[in-house]
Design an enzyme around this catalytic site. Sequence first.
Site, PDB file in Angstrom:
ATOM      1  N   HIS A  76     -35.501  24.274  37.411  1.00 12.61           N
ATOM      2  CA  HIS A  76     -35.720  22.890  36.498  1.00 12.61           C
ATOM      3  C   HIS A  76     -36.846  22.299  37.150  1.00 12.61           C
ATOM      4  O   HIS A  76     -38.122  21.849  36.912  1.00 12.61           O
ATOM      5  CB  HIS A  76     -34.656  22.043  36.835  1.00 12.61           C
ATOM      6  CG  HIS A  76     -33.529  22.226  35.745  1.00 12.61           C
ATOM      7  ND1 HIS A  76     -32.908  23.364  35.760  1.00 12.61           N
ATOM      8  CD2 HIS A  76     -32.991  21.279  34.754  1.00 12.61           C
ATOM      9  CE1 HIS A  76     -31.978  23.344  34.716  1.00 12.61           C
ATOM     10  NE2 HIS A  76     -31.983  22.031  34.029  1.00 12.61           N
TER      11      HIS A  76
ATOM     12  N   HIS B  10       0.902  -1.035   0.026  1.00 15.86           N
ATOM     13  CA  HIS B  10       0.093  -0.050  -0.109  1.00 15.86           C
ATOM     14  C   HIS B  10       0.838   1.220   0.024  1.00 15.86           C
ATOM     15  O   HIS B  10       0.527   2.221  -0.760  1.00 15.86           O
ATOM     16  CB  HIS B  10      -1.015  -0.004   1.225  1.00 15.86           C
ATOM     17  CG  HIS B  10      -2.115  -0.549   1.044  1.00 15.86           C
ATOM     18  ND1 HIS B  10      -3.266   0.009   0.256  1.00 15.86           N
ATOM     19  CD2 HIS B  10      -2.595  -1.846   1.576  1.00 15.86           C
ATOM     20  CE1 HIS B  10      -4.106  -1.174   0.239  1.00 15.86           C
ATOM     21  NE2 HIS B  10      -3.810  -2.013   1.186  1.00 15.86           N
TER      22      HIS B  10
ATOM     23  N   GLU C 242      -5.677  -2.669  12.568  1.00 19.43           N
ATOM     24  CA  GLU C 242      -6.528  -2.460  11.806  1.00 19.43           C
ATOM     25  C   GLU C 242      -7.124  -3.685  11.219  1.00 19.43           C
ATOM     26  O   GLU C 242      -8.470  -3.925  11.261  1.00 19.43           O
ATOM     27  CB  GLU C 242      -6.197  -1.556  10.541  1.00 19.43           C
ATOM     28  CG  GLU C 242      -7.150  -0.936   9.402  1.00 19.43           C
ATOM     29  CD  GLU C 242      -6.452  -0.292   8.130  1.00 19.43           C
ATOM     30  OE1 GLU C 242      -7.192   0.104   7.380  1.00 19.43           O
ATOM     31  OE2 GLU C 242      -5.402  -0.428   8.221  1.00 19.43           O
ATOM     32  N   HIS C 243      -6.297  -4.516  10.824  1.00 19.07           N
ATOM     33  CA  HIS C 243      -6.655  -5.856  10.364  1.00 19.07           C
ATOM     34  C   HIS C 243      -5.986  -6.839  11.211  1.00 19.07           C
ATOM     35  O   HIS C 243      -4.760  -6.702  11.266  1.00 19.07           O
ATOM     36  CB  HIS C 243      -6.354  -6.066   8.652  1.00 19.07           C
ATOM     37  CG  HIS C 243      -6.578  -5.056   7.713  1.00 19.07           C
ATOM     38  ND1 HIS C 243      -5.912  -3.745   7.730  1.00 19.07           N
ATOM     39  CD2 HIS C 243      -7.980  -4.880   7.202  1.00 19.07           C
ATOM     40  CE1 HIS C 243      -6.487  -2.976   6.704  1.00 19.07           C
ATOM     41  NE2 HIS C 243      -7.635  -3.490   6.507  1.00 19.07           N
TER      42      HIS C 243
END
Length: 449
Positions: free
Chosen positions: A434, A274, A341-342
Amino acid sequence: MISRIDLRGEALPEGAALRDLLPRAEFDVEAALERVRPICEDVRHHGAAAVIDYGEKFDGVRVPSLRVPAEELTRALDELDPAVRAALEESVRRARLVHREQRRATHTTQVVPGGTVTEKWIPVERVGLYVPGGRSVYPSSVVMNVVPAQEAGVEGVAVASPPQKEFGGLPHPTILAACALLGVDEVYAAGGAQAIAMFAYGTLDGTGTDGEPGCAPVNLVTGPGNIYVAAAKRLLKGRIGIDAEAGPTEIAILADSTADPVHVAADLISQAEHDPMAASVLVTDSEELATATEAELKTQVAASKHVDDRIVPALAGRQSAIVLVRDLADGLKVVDAYGAEHLEIQTADAAAVADRVRNAGAIFVGPWAPVSLGDYCAGSNHVLPTGGCACHSSGLSVQSFLRGVHIVDYTRDALADVAHHVVTLAEAEDLPAHGAAIKARFGWKVPQR
């Protein structure tokens, strides 16, 4: 070609101390912020003209218009290699099968009689999907970003990919063909930080000389890119939602003596091709496998493409290593600390080992589920957390494009039943208004239960 880290000595440290022992690419997004800040500001103030100028500066081509004409999308699909089209169609089909099942249904819970909370899932109105260019062509990233957005019900989908000089300033034709195949007709020839800024601020001043209206701002930006894309996402987060600041891609393989070194080496190389910053990590309790894998790497790298500019620098870099551990229990501690990642599991009883993993973007079980399958045709998504972010983040999915909204519906009696608790808690937090908002509904006298 690839270094070794031996962790077979004393007991493994915990937490950050263990993470610090593991290989990781340097990816300093903070340093890149100052590079992208002026680019994003320029796009903010000058719109399309700035995006076009930066395209000429960084991509070497000046486009007449950022918006890709519809006829170019049609032409790219018509001229696409039939085999590539068939592969993309199968990738889309499998991705749709998986992502369609991820859509959550609206669910109503009756808290008390007359009081309900409904969780409704609403798709983001408009998204910008970034598809990188440069060293490789990624039509698969078009599939992985567009399919979950469409399955979530997103109405407005825009894609940006860098202009390519060799294609006259258009994104790569395979990218355009993938967009056309998926029915996406809003595509921009824009890359880098300027593309992210275009999505964030819009370019409604026009995109060139043809009078087109430009890119409307988006609510969410997804898709991987280089460090400058990641930095632009960090800078503009808040104005836009983002999926993640994607860093260099990673593979970790947890393997024992049953693993085939031919498979292991091939998978390490597949990730290394890659980018020179890609990380390839083998974690094993088998020194024999480590040695055999080193030998296989030498043989297989010599027969590969992209050797000198990607594979060798990636395998030899500080981000890649063979990590030796005492046993698989320690191996699991290492891969959980790494948060790949993997993550491939190539061990005996791989499914049982995979079931014990806590931190990974995606897990690939056994010898017949390589990462390459997930990149293209497993049906899973390949846009995944990097840099150890898998310990707290998920990969891209239909949920990335949905927002859960609670719808609260109470009757008078249901509110009256709990009003005294609301007032008590409001006063405990010193927020009397409130409580007053409750009292006003009952003539300032809260029913007691």
